[in-house]
Design an enzyme around this catalytic site. Structure first.
Site, PDB file in Angstrom:
ATOM      1  N   CYS A  66       0.868  -1.169   0.000  1.00 49.60           N
ATOM      2  CA  CYS A  66       0.000   0.000   0.000  1.00 49.60           C
ATOM      3  C   CYS A  66       0.907   1.223   0.000  1.00 49.60           C
ATOM      4  CB  CYS A  66      -0.954  -0.025   1.191  1.00 49.60           C
ATOM      5  SG  CYS A  66      -0.137  -0.053   2.796  1.00 49.60           S
ATOM      6  N   TYR A  67       0.484   2.320   0.615  1.00 47.30           N
ATOM      7  CA  TYR A  67       1.295   3.536   0.622  1.00 47.30           C
ATOM      8  C   TYR A  67       2.652   3.335   1.279  1.00 47.30           C
ATOM      9  CZ  TYR A  67      -2.222   6.925  -0.959  1.00 47.30           C
ATOM     10  OH  TYR A  67      -3.117   7.656  -1.697  1.00 47.30           O
TER      11      TYR A  67
END
Length: 542
Positions: free
Chosen positions: A476-477
């Site tokens: 993810c981020y």
């Protein structure tokens, strides 16, 4: 059951983030366009701002449902199916529109436009086709459907004479009929679903500023397990975040409403209440308060080293909105400190809403841009400096009190783990330098081919139990999210100490390794290394 749910939730979180990341970029561009549209600007700049704003507003914001459909379908699909999943995503979306419209016509249930168009009828125009109004829920549902079906039946084998229709072509055949049936069923089911959503929104709206406190509190509490996306995404992009009619058009979701208000300030007299979800000091002032508390509570002899660690971390949070590298410094040390942080996070949203700040910001960059882009009579952004100080000090004093009261071993204290400090002093913990040293040490025993892979990459794979133990890997981020086959093969010490991670979490067979904003490049390196090991299995032990 729990493991399967967490795995599915993590996969969906990753999929939903893909299109949302582009929405954040769109928001910045539209904010700049809003500045160009200000009355004080020359005519040519105002016309340019209007031109670009109208294109993105209609082309991106107005078609968000379709973007979610294609983005989610592609993100969920296995690598070998991604191209076909993207094609099937848009095709399935179009089939739904025409099937839904055709059934409404056939059953004489097409709504008649009133003085406000189709507003309030439960139907809407999508790509020029009148259909049941599902908003972005349509794209999310169809995207999940396509991604799941492609993965499940994408390898269907048929007789050699029918081989052109095997694999994803067979999935397409199934999807045609499933989508048509779904489009018909929605005409009967969705009005009831929409009624439930409207009532949930009514309940949420009656809580006022208290609702924003609970949003902020839950946002942080869900962060460690990676489920916070399920909280903010529906509020930002679906009717759960509110509905507003601006300049003759209907917008749903807090972020979409904000962008519409950003481009049409002359059409509104007061900001929509949903903007309270978007005015967030969580990555701006709160990290500064935390950093000063850590620095203050560290031993004087360690403060220079503590500052060297915290300054780039806080800068990343302020500029990019990524707070996890800082938050994971204390998440594993004390659940009480994390609970206190979550409470302060909620209070900051509560106070921001109470004083009436009504512009969108979650990073220092868009805070500055939007402050110039939006009329102060509506956004009250002149209060931001005051609340910046108030929320930062609140976080600072809460952390200082908690660290003292419970003797929490935060960075730089006598009872703290000295790993980070030693790294700051000698700079040997720098991933790049560690890689160079280890590469020099091991160069005599490594082949020329494996030498191109850095030791951070090798340690990640080794710490996860080797290539054969890795079931699935996404990011993810800020986190590398990995499902492993056998937890007994994990080397947690190696993962925590020799991969440059900010923290490692384990929930059953799911491992989350926090790296920060460069996680995608790390993921790419690991994927490349795993591909190499598949072709050269004899190198796995090196």
């Amino acid at each position: 059951m729990k493991g399967k749910f967490m795995k599915s939730a993590n996969v969906f979180s990753r999929a939903i983030i893909q299109p949302v990341m582009f929405m954040a970029v769109t928001g910045i561009i539209l904010s700049v366009c809003a500045i160009l549209k200000l009355d004080l600007m020359p005519t040519i700049l105002k016309d340019t701002g209007n031109f670009i704003y109208n294109i993105l507003s209609s082309g991106m914001i107005g078609q968000l449902s379709c973007i979610f459909c294609v983005g989610i379908a592609t993100a969920l699909a296995k690598p070998k199916y991604k191209t076909d999943a993207a094609i099937l995503g848009i095709v399935t979306y179009l089939i739904f529109l025409f099937a839904n419209n055709s059934w409404l016509q056939l059953t004489h249930r097409l709504a008649k436009p009133n003085s406000q168009g189709l507003f309030g009828t439960g139907q809407n125009m999508v790509f020029g086709i009148q259909v049941t109004d599902m908003g972005v829920f349509l794209g999310i549902i169809l995207g999940i459907l396509v991604g799941w079906m492609v993965n499940k039946w994408g390898n269907i084998k048929l007789h050699k004479y029918l081989s052109p229709y095997a694999g994803t072509k067979s999935v397409y055949i199934i999807l045609v009929f499933v989508t048509i049936l779904f489009a018909i069923a929605i005409t009967y089911v969705w009005p009831a679903v929409n009624w439930v959503i409207e009532n949930i929104v009514k309940v949420m709206s009656t809580t006022g500023s208290i609702g924003f406190f609970f949003y902020g509190f839950l946002n942080r509490m869900l962060l460690p397990v990676g489920l916070h996306h399920f909280l903010w995404m529906p509020l930002f992009y679906t009717p759960l975040g509110g509905t507003a009619r601006i300049a003759g058009k209907l917008y749903t979701g807090a972020f979409n409403i904000w962008l519409a208000e950003l481009g049409n300030p002359s059409h509104i007299t007061a900001m929509h209440q949903s903007i309270g979800y978007l005015s967030n000091f969580g990555s701006i002032s709160l990290p500064i308060g935390i950093a000063f508390a850590f620095w203050k509570m560290s031993e004087p002899k360690n403060r220079q080293k503590v500052a060297a660690i915290l300054i780039p971390t806080v800068t990343t949070a302020f500029l990019a909105g990524v707070t996890e590298p800082l938050e994971f410094m204390f998440l594993f040390l004390s659940p009480l400190l994390w609970l206190a942080h979550s409470v302060v996070y909620g209070i900051s949203l509560f106070l921001t809403n109470i004083v009436g700040i009504d512009i969108q910001f979650d990073t220092g960059i868009n805070m500055i841009i939007n402050s110039f882009a939006f009329p102060a009579r509506l956004g009250h952004q002149y209060l931001i400096p005051i609340m910046f100080v108030v929320t930062g000090l609140l976080e600072y004093f809460v952390f200082v009190f908690m660290i003292k009261r419970f003797n929490i071993p935060t960075i730089g204290r006598a009872n703290a783990d000295e790993t980070l400090l030693n790294g700051a002093e000698s700079e040997d913990e720098s991933v790049e330098q560690a890689e160079e040293k280890l590469a020099q040490t091991d160069s005599a025993t490594e082949s020329a081919d494996t030498a191109k892979f850095d030791n951070q990459t090798k340690n990640i794979v080794a710490g996860l139990g080797g290539p054969e133990n890795i079931d699935e890997m996404i990011n993810c981020y800020t986190r590398l999210r990995v499902d492993v086959k056998d937890t007994n093969k994990l080397d947690m010490d190696l993962l925590k100490q020799k991969t440059g991670t900010k923290g490692v979490m384990q929930d059953g067979n799911n491992i989350q390794i926090v790296f920060g904003v460069d996680v995608e490049s790390i993921h790419d390196k690991v994927d490349e290394y795993l591909d190499y090991l598949k072709k050269h299995p004899s190198e796995s032990g090196k």
